[in-house]
Design an enzyme around this catalytic site. Structure first.
Site, PDB file in Angstrom:
ATOM      1  N   GLY A  29       0.988  -1.142   0.079  1.00  0.00           N
ATOM      2  CA  GLY A  29       0.079  -0.124  -0.014  1.00  0.00           C
ATOM      3  C   GLY A  29       0.847   1.134  -0.083  1.00  0.00           C
ATOM      4  O   GLY A  29       2.168   1.049  -0.008  1.00  0.00           O
ATOM      5  N   GLY A  99      -7.441  -3.233   0.961  1.00  0.00           N
ATOM      6  CA  GLY A  99      -7.811  -2.222  -0.008  1.00  0.00           C
ATOM      7  C   GLY A  99      -7.054  -2.436  -1.054  1.00  0.00           C
ATOM      8  O   GLY A  99      -7.349  -2.070  -2.338  1.00  0.00           O
ATOM      9  N   GLU A 106      -0.596 -10.552   3.091  1.00  0.00           N
ATOM     10  CA  GLU A 106      -0.158  -9.767   4.405  1.00  0.00           C
ATOM     11  C   GLU A 106      -0.637 -10.647   5.800  1.00  0.00           C
ATOM     12  O   GLU A 106      -0.163 -10.678   6.629  1.00  0.00           O
ATOM     13  CB  GLU A 106      -1.028  -8.791   4.313  1.00  0.00           C
TER      14      GLU A 106
HETATM   15  O1  DER Z   1      -4.392  -3.384   0.977  1.00  0.00           O
HETATM   16  C1  DER Z   1      -3.819  -3.067   2.104  1.00  0.00           C
HETATM   17  O2  DER Z   1      -4.032  -4.125   3.082  1.00  0.00           O
HETATM   18  C2  DER Z   1      -3.217  -2.056   2.589  1.00  0.00           C
HETATM   19  O3  DER Z   1      -2.141  -1.948   3.760  1.00  0.00           O
HETATM   20  C3  DER Z   1      -4.124  -0.758   2.865  1.00  0.00           C
HETATM   21  O4  DER Z   1      -4.753  -1.523   4.101  1.00  0.00           O
HETATM   22  C4  DER Z   1      -3.661   0.362   3.417  1.00  0.00           C
HETATM   23  O5  DER Z   1      -3.429   1.001   2.203  1.00  0.00           O
HETATM   24  P1  DER Z   1      -2.757   2.712   2.195  1.00  0.00           P
HETATM   25  O6  DER Z   1      -1.550   2.558   3.114  1.00  0.00           O
HETATM   26  O7  DER Z   1      -2.393   2.851   0.560  1.00  0.00           O
HETATM   27  O8  DER Z   1      -3.865   3.370   2.512  1.00  0.00           O
END
Ligand code: DER
Length: 232
Positions: A29, A99, A106
């Site tokens: 992310g 997301g 993960e």
């Molecule tokens: O996809 C994921 O799990 C990412 O870690 C998400 O949860 C957070 O993404 P961001 O740091 O771009 O907001």
């Protein structure tokens, strides 16, 4: 941008927890990307000796670019620390993740770690999980049936919404690093995240879901004014 400042300061603070010789899980992310860049800087400036296990192909690519020694989870077996982002976190440090579509790797990597630190900005902090659509990874075979079984299972649970949508990548279904699809559940509010996670993972065709229960140990919240909070 202000939000980038918040993500950067959280990422930079989290990288301070990394010690020489550690095996580190590298999240996915935009916030995790700042962490990988800050880690690369520590390696260059301090000669930090660590190995990194990425949670997605794009994190692996970035890690290599900044000079992190990348190894597979099978080579590492167990990790000292995983640093990753989140879409939501509550007062119990339970998370919604996924997301970015990398929730399966993960969750495996975070579970294989002695400690998980989540790096966030204030927009991720919630009273109750569920405003962010909950990602559920499903195998492609019979995914429409699996989606219907998921929606049916929600009837007896303490959630407000009950619809799932297949995540698209343009006009084709999104495909994860493992070749699976993602159904995003629009629940609005999740009353009992632990129970929902258990129920979802019993459904045939469901591989994993984005609820991280009792996995996160610390949350680092970055603010656009440069302040950082660490919550255990
Ligand atoms: O996809 C994921 O799990 C990412 O870690 C998400 O949860 C957070 O993404 P961001 O740091 O771009 O907001």
């Amino acid at each position: 941008s202000p939000i980038d400042t918040a993500k950067f300061v959280a990422a930079k603070r989290a990288v301070d927890f990394i010690e020489d010789g550690m095996r580190v899980g590298l999240g996915t992310g935009s916030t995790a990307a700042w962490m990988v860049r800050c880690l690369g800087e520590r390696i260059r400036e301090e000669g930090l000796k660590i190995t990194g296990v990425p949670t997605s192909s794009r994190t692996a690519e970035l890690a290599r670019q900044v000079g992190v020694k990348v190894i597979s989870l099978d080579e590492a077996r167990w990790l000292d620390l995983t640093i990753d982002g989140a879409d939501e976190f509550d007062a119990d440090l339970n998370l919604i993740k996924g997301g970015g579509g990398a929730l399966l790797q993960e969750k495996i990597v975070a579970t294989a770690s002695d400690m998980m630190i989540v790096i966030t900005d204030p927009s991720k902090q919630v009273e109750h999980l569920g405003a962010f659509p909950l990602p559920v990874e499903v195998v492609p075979f019979g995914w429409q049936t699996t989606k219907a079984l998921i929606e049916e299972s929600l009837g007896s649970l303490d959630v407000l919404g009950q619809t799932g949508t297949l995540r698209m990548n343009g006009d084709a279904p999104f495909v994860t690093d493992e070749g699976n699809h993602i159904v995003d559940l629009h629940l609005q509010r999740i009353g009992d995240p632990r129970k929902l996670s258990l129920v979802l993972n019993q459904i045939p065709g469901v591989v994993e879901n984005g609820l991280f229960i009792d996995i996160c140990d610390k949350v680092v919240i970055g603010h656009q004014d440069g302040r950082v909070e660490v919550t255990d």
